[in-house]
Write a protein that holds these residues in place. Structure first.
Motif, PDB file in Angstrom:
ATOM      1  N   ALA A  48       0.670  -1.211  -0.022  1.00 30.72           N
ATOM      2  CA  ALA A  48      -0.057  -0.028  -0.168  1.00 30.72           C
ATOM      3  C   ALA A  48       0.933   1.247   0.087  1.00 30.72           C
ATOM      4  O   ALA A  48       0.437   2.248  -0.563  1.00 30.72           O
ATOM      5  CB  ALA A  48      -1.041   0.007   1.391  1.00 30.72           C
ATOM      6  N   LEU A  52      -0.203   3.475  -2.975  1.00 28.62           N
ATOM      7  CA  LEU A  52      -0.979   4.682  -2.961  1.00 28.62           C
ATOM      8  C   LEU A  52      -0.210   5.786  -3.461  1.00 28.62           C
ATOM      9  O   LEU A  52      -0.842   6.652  -4.119  1.00 28.62           O
ATOM     10  CB  LEU A  52      -1.233   4.789  -1.442  1.00 28.62           C
ATOM     11  N   GLU A  55      -0.436   5.930  -7.400  1.00 27.76           N
ATOM     12  CA  GLU A  55      -1.667   5.909  -7.976  1.00 27.76           C
ATOM     13  C   GLU A  55      -1.983   7.462  -7.766  1.00 27.76           C
ATOM     14  O   GLU A  55      -2.844   8.224  -8.614  1.00 27.76           O
ATOM     15  CB  GLU A  55      -2.954   5.282  -6.669  1.00 27.76           C
ATOM     16  N   GLN A 108      -2.958  -3.833  -9.061  1.00 29.19           N
ATOM     17  CA  GLN A 108      -3.726  -3.479  -7.879  1.00 29.19           C
ATOM     18  C   GLN A 108      -4.940  -2.287  -8.079  1.00 29.19           C
ATOM     19  O   GLN A 108      -5.679  -2.451  -7.608  1.00 29.19           O
ATOM     20  CB  GLN A 108      -2.533  -3.037  -6.876  1.00 29.19           C
ATOM     21  N   ILE A 109      -4.148  -1.338  -8.613  1.00 28.70           N
ATOM     22  CA  ILE A 109      -5.078  -0.079  -8.906  1.00 28.70           C
ATOM     23  C   ILE A 109      -6.262  -0.145  -9.660  1.00 28.70           C
ATOM     24  O   ILE A 109      -7.558  -0.066  -9.475  1.00 28.70           O
ATOM     25  CB  ILE A 109      -4.222   1.076  -9.388  1.00 28.70           C
ATOM     26  N   TYR A 112      -8.532  -3.058  -7.884  1.00 28.75           N
ATOM     27  CA  TYR A 112      -9.437  -2.405  -7.002  1.00 28.75           C
ATOM     28  C   TYR A 112     -10.704  -1.815  -7.630  1.00 28.75           C
ATOM     29  O   TYR A 112     -11.889  -2.058  -7.075  1.00 28.75           O
ATOM     30  CB  TYR A 112      -8.748  -1.393  -6.116  1.00 28.75           C
ATOM     31  N   ARG A 113     -10.397  -1.076  -8.554  1.00 25.66           N
ATOM     32  CA  ARG A 113     -11.633  -0.384  -9.310  1.00 25.66           C
ATOM     33  C   ARG A 113     -12.582  -1.645  -9.864  1.00 25.66           C
ATOM     34  O   ARG A 113     -13.887  -1.462  -9.904  1.00 25.66           O
ATOM     35  CB  ARG A 113     -11.047   0.201 -10.548  1.00 25.66           C
ATOM     36  N   GLY A 254     -12.741   3.978  -0.401  1.00 24.38           N
ATOM     37  CA  GLY A 254     -11.356   3.681  -0.708  1.00 24.38           C
ATOM     38  C   GLY A 254     -10.605   3.352   0.438  1.00 24.38           C
ATOM     39  O   GLY A 254      -9.450   3.333   0.386  1.00 24.38           O
ATOM     40  N   LYS A 257      -8.092   0.231   0.519  1.00 28.77           N
ATOM     41  CA  LYS A 257      -6.973   0.201  -0.402  1.00 28.77           C
ATOM     42  C   LYS A 257      -5.925  -0.309   0.654  1.00 28.77           C
ATOM     43  O   LYS A 257      -5.114  -0.993   0.074  1.00 28.77           O
ATOM     44  CB  LYS A 257      -6.753   1.527  -1.028  1.00 28.77           C
ATOM     45  N   THR A 258      -5.671   0.456   1.789  1.00 27.68           N
ATOM     46  CA  THR A 258      -4.474  -0.130   2.375  1.00 27.68           C
ATOM     47  C   THR A 258      -4.486  -1.441   2.766  1.00 27.68           C
ATOM     48  O   THR A 258      -3.431  -2.217   2.378  1.00 27.68           O
ATOM     49  CB  THR A 258      -4.663   0.729   3.913  1.00 27.68           C
ATOM     50  N   TYR A 261      -4.234  -3.630  -1.011  1.00 28.78           N
ATOM     51  CA  TYR A 261      -2.957  -3.299  -1.567  1.00 28.78           C
ATOM     52  C   TYR A 261      -1.777  -4.132  -0.787  1.00 28.78           C
ATOM     53  O   TYR A 261      -0.829  -4.471  -1.317  1.00 28.78           O
ATOM     54  CB  TYR A 261      -2.671  -1.920  -1.605  1.00 28.78           C
TER      55      TYR A 261
END
Length: 335
Positions: A48, A52, A55, A108-109, A112-113, A254, A257-258, A261
């Motif tokens: 993450a 992050l 991103e 990963q980005i 997640y979406r 969001g 995400k932590t 990721y």
């Protein structure tokens, strides 16, 4: 005057973001010989903390290619990385690890979406009693949680035994749709021992054990009353659907995400989300016992406090649900 100063401060911030920050990045690149993406990848460990930052860098870039990179199809990630390397004039032969790191983070980005889209689709799909697959899932939930008690009929008061509100569970899925059923069934099947224990405790609740040091703050009368008062339980299935809503809100905001990721080497999947639900169910159960509410009307207060607790934990970019244990052993660890 205060309004003028506020506007002036906002204008200064805008100038900093628009010009000074980009000038600073330009100077740093000239000094270090590395672009921002290179510095992020080389100075941050995988997970993450790195993803992050990548991103954020892509989203706020002035390049349309970089901005659009966070929305590419997973099949186009490798090609997108090649385009980014070419745009930044980075030689992939002399920087082989950079392409690998960028690709992992970009997967990963976009993963997640896509997970948000998949979860939202399940949430919007209503439970349909005419759908054989839906009915089979519901009956499987009963058999898993009540293997020794055959269901007398599809419409039955027995559903209250596993925490539904009425004779027909389909009405309880209105808020979260199929997502609520998917999560409950996953918990029951993949972490059966914990699910059965949580169900048992919800039906036969008990006060948390009070340590000797805490008893000094409680009068003898209160202590005696506490001993003989019945602890407050809750409806297992209804709480499961409610915790599904909590997990959903963490996902779409969001905040997850932590965690995702850190636990998903590449693309987060629905399984990762369901494992998160298992963790939240177990931790909420512990939290409920710790809070020891006076009645079920305190549920929203306890839930809100639990929500804030999880949000606070997830603000640490090195935090994750430990992926090395079964769902029953999941706990937050500092990586």
């Amino acid at each position: 005057m205060k309004h003028f100063l506020r506007v002036l401060a906002q204008f200064c911030v805008f100038l900093y973001c628009k010009f000074l920050w980009r000038t600073f990045k330009f100077v740093v690149r000239k000094v270090t010989g590395r672009c921002e993406l290179q510095r992020i990848c080389y100075n941050n460990k995988p997970g993450a903390r790195r993803t992050l930052k990548i991103e954020s860098s892509l989203k706020f870039s002035k390049s349309e290619l970089l901005q659009s990179a966070v929305n590419v199809h997973p099949d186009l990630v490798e090609k997108t990385i090649d385009s980014i390397m070419a745009l930044k004039k980075i030689n992939p032969d002399t920087n082989p690890q950079l392409g690998i790191s960028l690709q992992a983070s970009l997967l990963q980005i976009v993963g997640y979406r896509n997970l948000v889209v998949e979860v939202e689709k399940l949430r919007r799909e209503p439970y349909d009693c005419e759908n054989l697959e839906h009915e089979e899932m519901l009956l499987k939930l009963w058999k898993t949680l009540r293997p020794e008690s055959p269901l007398s009929g599809r419409i039955s008061k027995q559903w209250c035994e596993i925490g539904f509100q009425g004779n027909d569970p389909k009405t309880d899925f209105r808020g979260m749709g199929l997502l609520g059923l998917y999560n409950l069934l996953y918990f029951a099947e993949h972490d059966k021992a914990t699910a059965l224990q949580v169900l048992h405790d919800s039906l036969q609740p008990k006060h948390r054990t009070i340590s000797r040091g805490e008893t000094s703050n409680i009068s003898k009368i209160e202590w005696e009353k506490k001993k003989f008062d019945k602890a407050i339980g809750y409806s297992f299935a209804i709480v499961g659907i409610n915790i599904t809503d909590l997990a959903y809100s963490l996902l779409v905001s969001g905040a997850l995400k932590t965690h995702l990721y850190n636990v998903a080497p590449e693309m987060p999947s629905l399984v990762h989300f369901q494992q998160t639900f298992c963790y939240l169910m177990q931790e909420f159960h512990r939290f409920w016992i710790e809070e020891d509410p006076c009645d079920i009307m305190e549920f929203n207060r306890v839930r809100n406090r639990f929500h804030k607790k999880v949000l606070k934990q997830l603000k640490n970019p090195d935090m994750a649900l430990c992926p090395h244990f079964a769902a029953s052993d999941l706990h937050l660890v500092n990586l």
